[in-house]
Design an enzyme around this catalytic site. Sequence first.
Site, PDB file in Angstrom:
ATOM      1  N   GLU A 204       0.628  -9.880  -1.914  1.00 56.61           N
ATOM      2  CA  GLU A 204      -1.048  -9.883  -2.443  1.00 56.61           C
ATOM      3  C   GLU A 204      -0.556 -10.455  -3.566  1.00 56.61           C
ATOM      4  OE1 GLU A 204      -2.305  -7.466   0.808  1.00 56.61           O
ATOM      5  OE2 GLU A 204      -3.561  -9.537   1.450  1.00 56.61           O
TER       6      GLU A 204
ATOM      7  N   GLY B 191       0.758  -5.816   0.541  1.00 54.71           N
ATOM      8  CA  GLY B 191      -0.073  -5.735  -0.779  1.00 54.71           C
ATOM      9  C   GLY B 191       0.860  -5.753  -1.967  1.00 54.71           C
TER      10      GLY B 191
ATOM     11  N   ALA C 246       1.317  -1.089   0.172  1.00 55.83           N
ATOM     12  CA  ALA C 246       0.074  -0.056  -0.246  1.00 55.83           C
ATOM     13  C   ALA C 246       0.817   1.088  -0.299  1.00 55.83           C
ATOM     14  CB  ALA C 246      -0.596   0.078   0.827  1.00 55.83           C
TER      15      ALA C 246
ATOM     16  N   GLU D 188       1.908  -6.571   7.858  1.00 60.35           N
ATOM     17  CA  GLU D 188       0.690  -5.791   8.174  1.00 60.35           C
ATOM     18  C   GLU D 188      -0.099  -5.755   9.596  1.00 60.35           C
ATOM     19  OE1 GLU D 188       1.018  -7.370   5.520  1.00 60.35           O
ATOM     20  OE2 GLU D 188      -0.277  -6.655   3.915  1.00 60.35           O
TER      21      GLU D 188
HETATM   22  N1  COA Z   1       4.013   3.547   0.725  1.00 60.25           N
HETATM   23  C1  COA Z   1       4.454   4.850  -0.354  1.00 60.25           C
HETATM   24  N2  COA Z   1       5.844   5.152  -0.029  1.00 60.25           N
HETATM   25  C2  COA Z   1       6.834   4.359   0.263  1.00 60.25           C
HETATM   26  C3  COA Z   1       6.787   2.860   0.233  1.00 60.25           C
HETATM   27  C4  COA Z   1       4.958   2.315   0.892  1.00 60.25           C
HETATM   28  N3  COA Z   1       4.936   1.606   0.975  1.00 60.25           N
HETATM   29  N4  COA Z   1       7.603   2.438   0.703  1.00 60.25           N
HETATM   30  C5  COA Z   1       8.726   3.385   0.786  1.00 60.25           C
HETATM   31  N5  COA Z   1       7.864   4.244   0.100  1.00 60.25           N
HETATM   32  C6  COA Z   1       9.158   5.878  -0.164  1.00 60.25           C
HETATM   33  C7  COA Z   1       9.874   5.678   0.799  1.00 60.25           C
HETATM   34  O1  COA Z   1       8.913   6.865   1.462  1.00 60.25           O
HETATM   35  C8  COA Z   1      11.694   6.931  -0.007  1.00 60.25           C
HETATM   36  O2  COA Z   1      10.158   8.554  -0.188  1.00 60.25           O
HETATM   37  P1  COA Z   1      11.255   9.514   0.709  1.00 60.25           P
HETATM   38  O3  COA Z   1      12.593   9.188  -0.475  1.00 60.25           O
HETATM   39  O4  COA Z   1      10.574  10.781   0.045  1.00 60.25           O
HETATM   40  O5  COA Z   1      11.504   9.397   1.597  1.00 60.25           O
HETATM   41  C9  COA Z   1      11.381   5.999  -0.720  1.00 60.25           C
HETATM   42  O6  COA Z   1       9.783   5.137  -1.536  1.00 60.25           O
HETATM   43  C10 COA Z   1      12.536   5.369  -0.653  1.00 60.25           C
HETATM   44  O7  COA Z   1      12.673   4.555   0.131  1.00 60.25           O
HETATM   45  P2  COA Z   1      13.408   3.375   0.693  1.00 60.25           P
HETATM   46  O8  COA Z   1      12.598   3.131   2.835  1.00 60.25           O
HETATM   47  O9  COA Z   1      14.709   5.172   0.847  1.00 60.25           O
HETATM   48  O10 COA Z   1      14.137   2.863  -0.708  1.00 60.25           O
HETATM   49  P3  COA Z   1      15.239   1.377   0.253  1.00 60.25           P
HETATM   50  O11 COA Z   1      15.687   0.441  -1.358  1.00 60.25           O
HETATM   51  O12 COA Z   1      15.885   1.551   1.469  1.00 60.25           O
HETATM   52  O13 COA Z   1      14.052   0.437   0.792  1.00 60.25           O
HETATM   53  C11 COA Z   1      11.545  -0.785   0.814  1.00 60.25           C
HETATM   54  C12 COA Z   1      12.568  -0.321   0.169  1.00 60.25           C
HETATM   55  C13 COA Z   1      10.219  -1.719   0.402  1.00 60.25           C
HETATM   56  C14 COA Z   1      11.842  -2.102   1.632  1.00 60.25           C
HETATM   57  C15 COA Z   1      11.403  -0.033   2.286  1.00 60.25           C
HETATM   58  O14 COA Z   1      10.609   1.595   1.458  1.00 60.25           O
HETATM   59  C16 COA Z   1      10.520  -0.301   3.055  1.00 60.25           C
HETATM   60  O15 COA Z   1      10.063  -1.108   4.046  1.00 60.25           O
HETATM   61  N6  COA Z   1       8.658   0.668   2.509  1.00 60.25           N
HETATM   62  C17 COA Z   1       8.029  -0.082   3.786  1.00 60.25           C
HETATM   63  C18 COA Z   1       6.999  -1.086   3.138  1.00 60.25           C
HETATM   64  C19 COA Z   1       6.064  -1.182   4.424  1.00 60.25           C
HETATM   65  O16 COA Z   1       5.874  -1.657   4.888  1.00 60.25           O
HETATM   66  N7  COA Z   1       4.711  -1.428   2.882  1.00 60.25           N
HETATM   67  C20 COA Z   1       3.321  -1.554   3.919  1.00 60.25           C
HETATM   68  C21 COA Z   1       3.117  -2.746   3.448  1.00 60.25           C
HETATM   69  S1  COA Z   1       1.576  -2.635   4.493  1.00 60.25           S
END
Ligand code: COA
Length: 283
Positions: A136, A133, A88, A156
């Site tokens: 998923e 998601g 999401a 989640e």
């Molecule tokens: N929704 C919105 N923005 C997201 C996002 C998400 N689910 N996941 C990452 N981003 C954004 C970050 O906020 C960041 O934005 P910014 O540059 O404005 O700060 C950008 O994407 C890069 O994220 P970053 O964490 O620096 O990238 P990374 O390559 O080091 O790590 C992930 C990638 C996917 C591992 C990490 O971003 C993460 O764990 N995201 C959250 C995943 C999550 O919990 N999803 C929801 C599940 S219910």
Amino acid sequence: MAGPDSRHTEAQRSPDSRRVVDPAVEGPLSLRRQDGALIITIEREERRNSLNRATLEAFGNVFRYHLTPDDRAVMVTGSGARAFSAGADLKERREMSLDDVRAQLLRYRTDLAWLSTCPVPTIAAINGAALGGGLELALLCDLRVAAPHASFALPETSLGVIPAAGGTQYLPRIVGAAKARELILLGTRLSAADALRIGLIHRVSDVETSVLDDALAWIQPITHGAPLAQRAALRALRAAERLDLDAGLTFELGCYEACLTSQDRVEALEAFAEKRPPVFQGR
Ligand code: COA
């Protein structure tokens, strides 16, 4: 599936459309065709291909307007190497009212769930993290191929919610009840090797190969095979998940019947007798 009169682009009609960028880009998604597969790429690398409202709606439009009877498979991937999809869009979600969130959850079912009932096989080419998601989305697909650095989790419950885009229902069917409880209650993060070991994914690509190219090569038996048989097998396999054994065996016979009367079955028998590869027409 879009019918013959639906919006076909010139690129799609071209007999040599094996590597064509579809000009009808659907906002956050790009579409192209290669080796018989319609490839959907989530183009939100800057937000790690997270799924906002526009992205979900664009997925729905792919099914409504772009999938054609000539597509032998549908492949989903993400842009960049960091994430397949981070789930999401949490930044968008933060601004949503409760009703907005409810509507968004329904969108997973109306605009994304077609991947689990699509008439042709669907494949996730997982190029990085598949979280929430995003995982998923991959679970909706029939097959999952991952890059060696990909990772997988349903976090989640650590965010105060549950995986409600099908996660609690699809995951146990794929990896079994015990493993699904562990992954959802603990939010455990898996490597590609671990995901392969528990049957969450089917294949890990070689580090030297792009996961998309690897997945396209791997599914050649589908894209070069007999289309009616592929579809019939898919219908029967999916029925196995919702029918008891007796009903499933009856359903299976009905699916065989669709192949029995096909020209492709006759062609396969003739090709065998003539010691040559069959040429399937999908009739
Ligand atoms: N929704 C919105 N923005 C997201 C996002 C998400 N689910 N996941 C990452 N981003 C954004 C970050 O906020 C960041 O934005 P910014 O540059 O404005 O700060 C950008 O994407 C890069 O994220 P970053 O964490 O620096 O990238 P990374 O390559 O080091 O790590 C992930 C990638 C996917 C591992 C990490 O971003 C993460 O764990 N995201 C959250 C995943 C999550 O919990 N999803 C929801 C599940 S219910």
